[in-house]
Design a protein around this motif. Structure first.
Motif, PDB file in Angstrom:
ATOM      1  N   ILE A 166      32.448  26.013  45.074  1.00  0.00           N
ATOM      2  CA  ILE A 166      33.719  25.409  44.665  1.00  0.00           C
ATOM      3  C   ILE A 166      34.277  24.541  45.785  1.00  0.00           C
ATOM      4  O   ILE A 166      34.791  23.446  45.533  1.00  0.00           O
ATOM      5  N   LEU A 167      34.161  25.007  47.018  1.00  0.00           N
ATOM      6  CA  LEU A 167      34.642  24.220  48.159  1.00  0.00           C
ATOM      7  C   LEU A 167      33.835  22.924  48.304  1.00  0.00           C
ATOM      8  O   LEU A 167      34.413  21.838  48.469  1.00  0.00           O
ATOM      9  N   ILE A 168      32.514  23.002  48.234  1.00  0.00           N
ATOM     10  CA  ILE A 168      31.672  21.808  48.352  1.00  0.00           C
ATOM     11  C   ILE A 168      31.959  20.844  47.201  1.00  0.00           C
ATOM     12  O   ILE A 168      32.089  19.631  47.407  1.00  0.00           O
ATOM     13  N   VAL A 185      35.347  19.147  47.978  1.00  0.00           N
ATOM     14  CA  VAL A 185      35.259  18.146  49.043  1.00  0.00           C
ATOM     15  C   VAL A 185      34.525  16.907  48.539  1.00  0.00           C
ATOM     16  O   VAL A 185      34.963  15.768  48.775  1.00  0.00           O
ATOM     17  N   TRP A 186      33.415  17.111  47.836  1.00  0.00           N
ATOM     18  CA  TRP A 186      32.657  15.992  47.282  1.00  0.00           C
ATOM     19  C   TRP A 186      33.524  15.221  46.271  1.00  0.00           C
ATOM     20  O   TRP A 186      33.541  13.989  46.242  1.00  0.00           O
ATOM     21  N   GLY A 187      34.244  15.968  45.432  1.00  0.00           N
ATOM     22  CA  GLY A 187      35.110  15.325  44.445  1.00  0.00           C
ATOM     23  C   GLY A 187      36.236  14.534  45.081  1.00  0.00           C
ATOM     24  O   GLY A 187      36.570  13.439  44.617  1.00  0.00           O
ATOM     25  N   VAL A 188      36.838  15.064  46.150  1.00  0.00           N
ATOM     26  CA  VAL A 188      37.890  14.327  46.860  1.00  0.00           C
ATOM     27  C   VAL A 188      37.318  13.033  47.426  1.00  0.00           C
ATOM     28  O   VAL A 188      37.940  11.969  47.330  1.00  0.00           O
ATOM     29  N   ALA A 189      36.115  13.108  47.992  1.00  0.00           N
ATOM     30  CA  ALA A 189      35.494  11.910  48.561  1.00  0.00           C
ATOM     31  C   ALA A 189      35.196  10.873  47.472  1.00  0.00           C
ATOM     32  O   ALA A 189      35.385   9.675  47.686  1.00  0.00           O
ATOM     33  N   LYS A 190      34.732  11.328  46.310  1.00  0.00           N
ATOM     34  CA  LYS A 190      34.386  10.384  45.233  1.00  0.00           C
ATOM     35  C   LYS A 190      35.606   9.789  44.554  1.00  0.00           C
ATOM     36  O   LYS A 190      35.557   8.668  44.058  1.00  0.00           O
ATOM     37  N   ARG A 210      32.661  16.945  35.816  1.00  0.00           N
ATOM     38  CA  ARG A 210      33.608  15.837  35.844  1.00  0.00           C
ATOM     39  C   ARG A 210      34.858  16.270  36.595  1.00  0.00           C
ATOM     40  O   ARG A 210      35.270  17.425  36.525  1.00  0.00           O
ATOM     41  N   THR A 211      35.442  15.334  37.337  1.00  0.00           N
ATOM     42  CA  THR A 211      36.567  15.701  38.193  1.00  0.00           C
ATOM     43  C   THR A 211      37.557  14.553  38.310  1.00  0.00           C
ATOM     44  O   THR A 211      37.299  13.442  37.860  1.00  0.00           O
ATOM     45  N   ASN A 212      38.683  14.853  38.906  1.00  0.00           N
ATOM     46  CA  ASN A 212      39.682  13.874  39.297  1.00  0.00           C
ATOM     47  C   ASN A 212      40.310  14.382  40.597  1.00  0.00           C
ATOM     48  O   ASN A 212      39.999  15.502  41.040  1.00  0.00           O
ATOM     49  N   PRO A 213      41.169  13.603  41.248  1.00  0.00           N
ATOM     50  CA  PRO A 213      41.711  14.065  42.538  1.00  0.00           C
ATOM     51  C   PRO A 213      42.459  15.401  42.456  1.00  0.00           C
ATOM     52  O   PRO A 213      42.330  16.241  43.359  1.00  0.00           O
ATOM     53  N   ALA A 214      43.208  15.626  41.386  1.00  0.00           N
ATOM     54  CA  ALA A 214      43.957  16.885  41.258  1.00  0.00           C
ATOM     55  C   ALA A 214      43.003  18.077  41.171  1.00  0.00           C
ATOM     56  O   ALA A 214      43.194  19.094  41.853  1.00  0.00           O
ATOM     57  N   ALA A 247      42.516  21.014  44.027  1.00  0.00           N
ATOM     58  CA  ALA A 247      42.666  22.423  43.639  1.00  0.00           C
ATOM     59  C   ALA A 247      41.395  23.204  43.940  1.00  0.00           C
ATOM     60  O   ALA A 247      41.451  24.371  44.371  1.00  0.00           O
ATOM     61  N   SER A 248      40.240  22.574  43.756  1.00  0.00           N
ATOM     62  CA  SER A 248      38.963  23.239  44.041  1.00  0.00           C
ATOM     63  C   SER A 248      38.794  23.504  45.533  1.00  0.00           C
ATOM     64  O   SER A 248      38.282  24.558  45.917  1.00  0.00           O
ATOM     65  N   VAL A 249      39.212  22.567  46.360  1.00  0.00           N
ATOM     66  CA  VAL A 249      39.145  22.784  47.812  1.00  0.00           C
ATOM     67  C   VAL A 249      39.991  24.005  48.184  1.00  0.00           C
ATOM     68  O   VAL A 249      39.526  24.902  48.905  1.00  0.00           O
ATOM     69  N   LEU A 250      41.209  24.062  47.681  1.00  0.00           N
ATOM     70  CA  LEU A 250      42.084  25.199  47.995  1.00  0.00           C
ATOM     71  C   LEU A 250      41.512  26.514  47.464  1.00  0.00           C
ATOM     72  O   LEU A 250      41.497  27.526  48.164  1.00  0.00           O
TER      73      LEU A 250
END
Length: 156
Positions: A25-27, A30-35, A53-57, A61-64
């Motif tokens: 979930i952390l990886i 982080v990958w999603g935030v970068a993309k 599929r992801t978005n910044p929110a 949330a996944s990083v946290l």
């Protein structure tokens, strides 16, 4: 009254499993935030990270959540037990809620069906690990073991 095994022999395995879920979930986050860096927070675009599929929110949330799960997996107290139980329920409820709004504008986390399935699997894994990683004093665990053996032999 619920029954949670105390000092289960496979507890290190369950902690490692919840740690792996937290690491994924952390990886992913982080990958999603970068993309998705620079996109609107609740963007409904077509950004994917590690097959989801992801978005910044959702990425933030996944990083946290990944950090929280890794902290819980690294503790040898009942903190991890309660964190895994709670996280398992949160993942399952979120998966069901997001599945119900998948094709609507209310899909603010930009879930896809694959994200729903992965969230359900992670929720079940975390719930299972939470059920078996409770810590207690050795005397308590021994008394529980004797009680289980007494119930098993007494019922025959």
């Amino acid at each position: 009254m619920p029954h949670f095994p105390v000092n289960h022999p496979a507890r290190p395995l369950y902690r490692a499993l919840s740690g792996l879920v937290g690491l994924y979930i952390l990886i992913f986050g982080v990958w999603g935030v970068a993309k998705t860096w620079g996109d609107p927070l609740f963007d409904r675009g077509n950004d994917w990270a590690l097959g989801l599929r992801t978005n910044p929110a959702f990425s933030l949330a996944s990083v946290l959540f990944g950090i929280v799960l890794l902290i819980g997996a690294s503790r040898r107290s009942n903190l991890g037990h309660y964190m895994n139980l709670t996280a398992g329920v949160v993942f399952l409820v979120t998966a069901v809620l997001m599945m119900s709004v998948l094709q609507t504008d209310a899909n603010f986390l930009n879930f896809s069906m694959s994200t729903v399935v992965v969230s359900m699997i992670f929720g079940l894994l975390l719930l299972a690990t939470g059920l078996y990683d409770k810590v207690g004093p050795p005397g308590h665990a021994e008394a529980e073991r004797r009680g289980r053996n007494h119930l098993i032999t007494g019922s025959r």
